[in-house]
Design a protein around this motif. Structure first.
Motif, PDB file in Angstrom:
ATOM      1  N   ASP A  80       0.920  -1.179   0.028  1.00 27.17           N
ATOM      2  CA  ASP A  80       0.005   0.085   0.007  1.00 27.17           C
ATOM      3  C   ASP A  80       0.996   1.180  -0.076  1.00 27.17           C
ATOM      4  O   ASP A  80       0.356   2.223  -0.454  1.00 27.17           O
ATOM      5  N   VAL A  81       2.075   1.261   0.237  1.00 24.22           N
ATOM      6  CA  VAL A  81       2.869   2.306   0.601  1.00 24.22           C
ATOM      7  C   VAL A  81       4.070   2.403  -0.418  1.00 24.22           C
ATOM      8  O   VAL A  81       4.791   3.535  -0.271  1.00 24.22           O
ATOM      9  N   ALA A  82       4.143   1.374  -0.985  1.00 20.50           N
ATOM     10  CA  ALA A  82       5.359   1.292  -2.026  1.00 20.50           C
ATOM     11  C   ALA A  82       5.405   2.615  -2.952  1.00 20.50           C
ATOM     12  O   ALA A  82       6.532   3.081  -3.148  1.00 20.50           O
ATOM     13  N   ALA A  83       4.234   2.980  -3.694  1.00 18.64           N
ATOM     14  CA  ALA A  83       4.364   3.791  -4.730  1.00 18.64           C
ATOM     15  C   ALA A  83       4.628   5.210  -4.100  1.00 18.64           C
ATOM     16  O   ALA A  83       5.430   6.037  -4.589  1.00 18.64           O
ATOM     17  N   ALA A  84       3.935   5.471  -2.907  1.00 15.86           N
ATOM     18  CA  ALA A  84       4.326   6.713  -2.308  1.00 15.86           C
ATOM     19  C   ALA A  84       5.688   6.842  -1.878  1.00 15.86           C
ATOM     20  O   ALA A  84       6.519   8.019  -2.169  1.00 15.86           O
ATOM     21  N   LEU A  85       6.354   5.886  -1.081  1.00 10.80           N
ATOM     22  CA  LEU A  85       7.658   5.583  -0.764  1.00 10.80           C
ATOM     23  C   LEU A  85       8.658   5.896  -1.990  1.00 10.80           C
ATOM     24  O   LEU A  85       9.522   6.901  -1.837  1.00 10.80           O
ATOM     25  N   THR A  86       8.483   5.423  -3.056  1.00 11.05           N
ATOM     26  CA  THR A  86       9.255   5.581  -4.146  1.00 11.05           C
ATOM     27  C   THR A  86       9.203   7.020  -4.775  1.00 11.05           C
ATOM     28  O   THR A  86      10.407   7.519  -5.025  1.00 11.05           O
ATOM     29  N   GLY A  87       8.043   7.419  -4.776  1.00  9.80           N
ATOM     30  CA  GLY A  87       7.892   8.912  -5.190  1.00  9.80           C
ATOM     31  C   GLY A  87       8.748   9.902  -4.397  1.00  9.80           C
ATOM     32  O   GLY A  87       9.434  10.755  -4.626  1.00  9.80           O
ATOM     33  N   ILE A  88       8.644   9.679  -2.862  1.00  7.04           N
ATOM     34  CA  ILE A  88       9.489  10.638  -2.127  1.00  7.04           C
ATOM     35  C   ILE A  88      10.957  10.137  -2.200  1.00  7.04           C
ATOM     36  O   ILE A  88      11.575  11.065  -2.045  1.00  7.04           O
ATOM     37  N   GLN A  89      11.153   9.057  -2.231  1.00  6.55           N
ATOM     38  CA  GLN A  89      12.764   8.736  -2.558  1.00  6.55           C
ATOM     39  C   GLN A  89      13.452   9.445  -3.650  1.00  6.55           C
ATOM     40  O   GLN A  89      14.350   9.957  -3.833  1.00  6.55           O
ATOM     41  N   GLU A  90      12.611   9.666  -4.809  1.00  6.74           N
ATOM     42  CA  GLU A  90      12.911  10.160  -5.879  1.00  6.74           C
ATOM     43  C   GLU A  90      13.135  11.772  -5.863  1.00  6.74           C
ATOM     44  O   GLU A  90      14.094  12.444  -6.079  1.00  6.74           O
ATOM     45  N   ARG A  91      12.384  12.364  -4.909  1.00  9.11           N
ATOM     46  CA  ARG A  91      12.552  13.730  -4.556  1.00  9.11           C
ATOM     47  C   ARG A  91      13.596  14.038  -3.754  1.00  9.11           C
ATOM     48  O   ARG A  91      14.207  15.042  -3.764  1.00  9.11           O
ATOM     49  N   PHE A  92      13.897  13.070  -2.723  1.00 10.25           N
ATOM     50  CA  PHE A  92      14.931  13.260  -1.706  1.00 10.25           C
ATOM     51  C   PHE A  92      15.988  12.411  -1.927  1.00 10.25           C
ATOM     52  O   PHE A  92      16.326  11.319  -1.205  1.00 10.25           O
ATOM     53  N   PRO A  93      17.003  12.422  -3.078  1.00  9.64           N
ATOM     54  CA  PRO A  93      18.227  11.334  -3.239  1.00  9.64           C
ATOM     55  C   PRO A  93      19.178  11.274  -2.229  1.00  9.64           C
ATOM     56  O   PRO A  93      19.888  10.199  -2.022  1.00  9.64           O
ATOM     57  N   ASP A  94      19.384  12.262  -1.420  1.00  8.82           N
ATOM     58  CA  ASP A  94      20.180  12.308  -0.203  1.00  8.82           C
ATOM     59  C   ASP A  94      19.705  11.574   1.037  1.00  8.82           C
ATOM     60  O   ASP A  94      20.384  11.534   2.032  1.00  8.82           O
ATOM     61  N   VAL A  95      18.622  11.364   0.855  1.00  8.05           N
ATOM     62  CA  VAL A  95      17.858  10.313   2.342  1.00  8.05           C
ATOM     63  C   VAL A  95      17.678   8.972   1.744  1.00  8.05           C
ATOM     64  O   VAL A  95      16.953   8.669   0.823  1.00  8.05           O
ATOM     65  N   ARG A  96      18.286   8.334   2.634  1.00  7.37           N
ATOM     66  CA  ARG A  96      17.934   6.590   2.306  1.00  7.37           C
ATOM     67  C   ARG A  96      16.713   6.436   3.039  1.00  7.37           C
ATOM     68  O   ARG A  96      16.436   6.612   4.164  1.00  7.37           O
ATOM     69  N   MET A  97      15.975   5.667   2.279  1.00  4.10           N
ATOM     70  CA  MET A  97      14.581   5.165   2.609  1.00  4.10           C
ATOM     71  C   MET A  97      14.553   3.634   2.834  1.00  4.10           C
ATOM     72  O   MET A  97      14.769   3.065   1.635  1.00  4.10           O
ATOM     73  N   GLY A  98      14.115   3.087   4.000  1.00  4.90           N
ATOM     74  CA  GLY A  98      14.031   1.664   3.709  1.00  4.90           C
ATOM     75  C   GLY A  98      12.464   1.278   4.176  1.00  4.90           C
ATOM     76  O   GLY A  98      11.979   2.007   5.377  1.00  4.90           O
ATOM     77  N   SER A  99      12.124   0.129   3.877  1.00  2.00           N
ATOM     78  CA  SER A  99      10.612  -0.332   4.344  1.00  2.00           C
ATOM     79  C   SER A  99      10.926  -1.822   4.904  1.00  2.00           C
ATOM     80  O   SER A  99      11.414  -2.604   4.222  1.00  2.00           O
ATOM     81  N   TYR A 100      10.108  -1.726   6.218  1.00  2.00           N
ATOM     82  CA  TYR A 100      10.382  -2.950   6.904  1.00  2.00           C
ATOM     83  C   TYR A 100       8.940  -3.619   7.452  1.00  2.00           C
ATOM     84  O   TYR A 100       8.569  -3.089   8.391  1.00  2.00           O
ATOM     85  N   PRO A 101       8.527  -4.592   6.612  1.00  3.99           N
ATOM     86  CA  PRO A 101       7.449  -5.100   7.100  1.00  3.99           C
ATOM     87  C   PRO A 101       7.311  -5.882   8.161  1.00  3.99           C
ATOM     88  O   PRO A 101       8.425  -6.693   8.321  1.00  3.99           O
TER      89      PRO A 101
END
Length: 244
Positions: free
Chosen positions: A188-209
């Motif tokens: 449910d959150v993958a698309a939103a997370l991908t979009g934010i990651q593209e906007r902020f390349p200097d921020v590492r983003m991890g998803s942990y179910p």
């Protein structure tokens, strides 16, 4: 995007006992935590057997790829402790009985009424040109050569050696992090997370179910050295999640 290149590191864990499962490694997590605290990125960990060719190959590859390499294991008194031999081979330098290491161990054993036999003397063999790493636990020093820090495998000893190593490393901006509970599944959150990651390349983003006891949900962890970018990315992600 920041032009600052992060300082990178690798860790090489040496020992048949790790690969066989007889000994459970406790050093990787300690080194990872220590390096994160001082702003160095641990980017690779290898575990190799007590085999000369494997150690030599790994040392050459990792030392050429990363700013620093930290090894654990294989510098004791027994025949299979061949790390010093392999490091010398990897860098093409002689391995010699080091007078500094000899003096340290002789004083240590004499003070305890223990014989400085050939097995113990073996631990004074240091590659030419290396600096010693202090060992306040059992005296036998580790050593640093080029960008490689060679330490014991026993966790208490390695951690004590790491205290000396840290003093020689550059201070960098450490990573800071922020954790966001998504309250919904990863899909449910993958698309939103991908979009934010593209906007902020200097921020590492991890998803942990994970399962919270009632349902599957997701913990999102953001990491950056840029505090302002981290805050902006976290705010944007929270807004994106609220809009779902």
């Amino acid at each position: 995007m920041s032009d600052e290149r992060p300082t990178t590191a690798a860790m090489l864990v040496i020992g048949d006992e790790i690969l066989s499962g007889r000994t459970k490694d406790r050093n990787i997590g300690f080194v990872a935590d220590t390096l994160t605290d001082i702003g160095i990125d641990l980017e690779e960990v290898r575990i190799v057997a007590d085999r000369m060719a494997a150690i030599v190959e790994a040392v050459r590859a990792l030392s050429g790829r990363y700013d620093y390499v930290f090894t654990s294991g294989g510098i004791g008194p027994t025949h299979d402790d061949i790390t010093a031999d392999a490091i010398a081979e990897a860098f093409g330098v002689p391995l010699r009985y080091d007078p500094r290491a000899t003096a340290i161990l002789q004083a240590y054993y004499e003070g305890r009424g223990i014989e400085m036999n050939e097995a113990r003397r073996r631990m004074t063999r240091i590659p030419e040109g290396a600096d010693l790493i202090a060992n306040p636990v059992s005296a036998a020093p580790g050593f640093a050569i080029r960008n490689v820090f060679v330490m014991a495998g026993v966790p208490a000893i390695m951690q004590a050696m790491m205290d000396d190593v840290v003093k020689r490393l550059p201070a960098a901006r450490p990573l800071v992090s922020e954790t966001i509970e998504a309250g919904r599944g990863e899909g449910d959150v993958a698309a939103a997370l991908t979009g934010i990651q593209e906007r902020f390349p200097d921020v590492r983003m991890g998803s942990y179910p994970y399962h919270d006891g009632t349902r599957f949900t997701t913990r999102l962890v953001l990491r950056s050295r840029d505090v302002a970018a981290l805050a902006a990315a976290a705010a944007a992600l929270r807004a994106a999640l609220a809009a779902l």
